[in-house]
Write a protein that holds these residues in place. Sequence first.
Motif, mmCIF file in Angstrom:
data_model
loop_
_atom_site.group_PDB
_atom_site.id
_atom_site.type_symbol
_atom_site.label_atom_id
_atom_site.label_comp_id
_atom_site.label_asym_id
_atom_site.label_seq_id
_atom_site.Cartn_x
_atom_site.Cartn_y
_atom_site.Cartn_z
ATOM 1 N N GLN A 1 -0.538 -3.548 -13.654
ATOM 2 C CA GLN A 1 -1.594 -3.193 -11.909
ATOM 3 C C GLN A 1 -2.451 -4.658 -12.584
ATOM 4 O O GLN A 1 -2.893 -3.882 -14.049
ATOM 5 C CB GLN A 1 -1.300 -2.527 -11.072
ATOM 6 N N GLU B 1 -1.559 4.070 4.068
ATOM 7 C CA GLU B 1 -0.426 5.244 2.445
ATOM 8 C C GLU B 1 -1.003 6.489 2.632
ATOM 9 O O GLU B 1 -2.101 6.600 2.718
ATOM 10 C CB GLU B 1 -0.744 4.812 1.126
ATOM 11 N N TRP C 1 -2.976 -4.786 -0.491
ATOM 12 C CA TRP C 1 -3.812 -3.548 -0.945
ATOM 13 C C TRP C 1 -5.037 -3.891 -1.308
ATOM 14 O O TRP C 1 -5.469 -4.356 -2.050
ATOM 15 C CB TRP C 1 -2.576 -2.306 -2.935
ATOM 16 N N GLY D 1 -1.057 -3.378 -6.502
ATOM 17 C CA GLY D 1 -0.123 -2.655 -5.902
ATOM 18 C C GLY D 1 -0.867 -1.013 -5.516
ATOM 19 O O GLY D 1 -2.567 -0.506 -5.342
ATOM 20 N N GLY E 1 2.020 3.308 -8.467
ATOM 21 C CA GLY E 1 2.095 1.928 -8.316
ATOM 22 C C GLY E 1 3.361 1.239 -9.419
ATOM 23 O O GLY E 1 4.768 1.078 -9.125
ATOM 24 N N THR F 1 5.660 3.394 -8.418
ATOM 25 C CA THR F 1 7.099 3.114 -6.937
ATOM 26 C C THR F 1 7.114 1.618 -6.499
ATOM 27 O O THR F 1 8.056 1.315 -5.788
ATOM 28 C CB THR F 1 5.389 3.946 -5.427
ATOM 29 N N HIS F 2 5.429 1.020 -6.961
ATOM 30 C CA HIS F 2 5.807 -0.776 -7.134
ATOM 31 C C HIS F 2 6.082 -1.697 -8.919
ATOM 32 O O HIS F 2 4.562 -2.170 -8.593
ATOM 33 C CB HIS F 2 5.207 -1.221 -5.800
ATOM 34 N N ARG G 1 5.414 -4.208 -10.756
ATOM 35 C CA ARG G 1 5.605 -5.551 -11.550
ATOM 36 C C ARG G 1 5.889 -6.083 -12.312
ATOM 37 O O ARG G 1 4.935 -5.573 -13.394
ATOM 38 C CB ARG G 1 4.251 -6.098 -10.304
#
Length: 270
Positions: free
Chosen positions: A139, A173, A223, A241, A245, A248-249, A251
């Motif tokens: 990130q 969130e 975000w 993210g 992240g 959970t997200h 990249r």
Amino acid sequence: MSSELIMLAAGDAEVGLAPGNGGRVAGLRVGGVELLRQGERFGCFPMVPWCGRVRDGRFRDGGSVRQMPLNAPPHAIHGTTREAAWRVASHGATEAVLTYDLVDPWPYPGRVTQAFTLTPDSLTLTMSVEAYDSSFPAQIGWHPWFNRNLDGGGADADADADVRIDFTPAWQEERGADHLPTGNRVDPEPGPWDDCFGMPDGVDVTLTWPERLELKVASREEWVVVYDEQAEAVCVEPQTGPPNGLNTHPRLVTPIDPLEATTTWSWRRL
């Protein structure tokens, strides 16, 4: 830790960069007025190769579980570069480029590059993460500490001159007791905040110091974390993210597909 600054100047705007202290923006002065909270932990530091907290300092990459140092127990926070020394790749009157080679405790070789461009009414920050051989999740984000009051704060400061934060997120969130997103999206709630928000059309947050200055934080990323629980400063943090992240997200950064993000701060006098 080196305290040496490199300076950029355009019009009446001045930026001080601290390569030896996490590659951070140590100061941003407009018309002689400092906009960023001062101190070796403040200014604006890069969050890389992750943003905010990682739950228990652990993230999974394929079949491997990686453990990062718990620098905000019980979690790991804000990446591995904010206290490291960065290298000055180039430096001109209004532009500079800093680089950092990812090393232990980050388990993957790679390079982070930051570029800074100053004009009389804006500062653009661009950051990229490159993988050398092994792919890895990552990130990018920025953690600026904007002064709440441009007159120095303290007991004698005029509260009516405190900064106002304006933005219209699509969602917030939900934050758990551990300060990490639960995975639920809720309607945006009033502050004070230490929360992550979604802005799918891009980050667009305006800071207004009444009768003094308006500053817009913009980014194509969706975000942003807003933190305004301290008396001295407020934080508006564009990132690629949400907190946690990497889990959970994720990249994935590959040798042929780096991760890049940009944020621009633009200002005008009121």
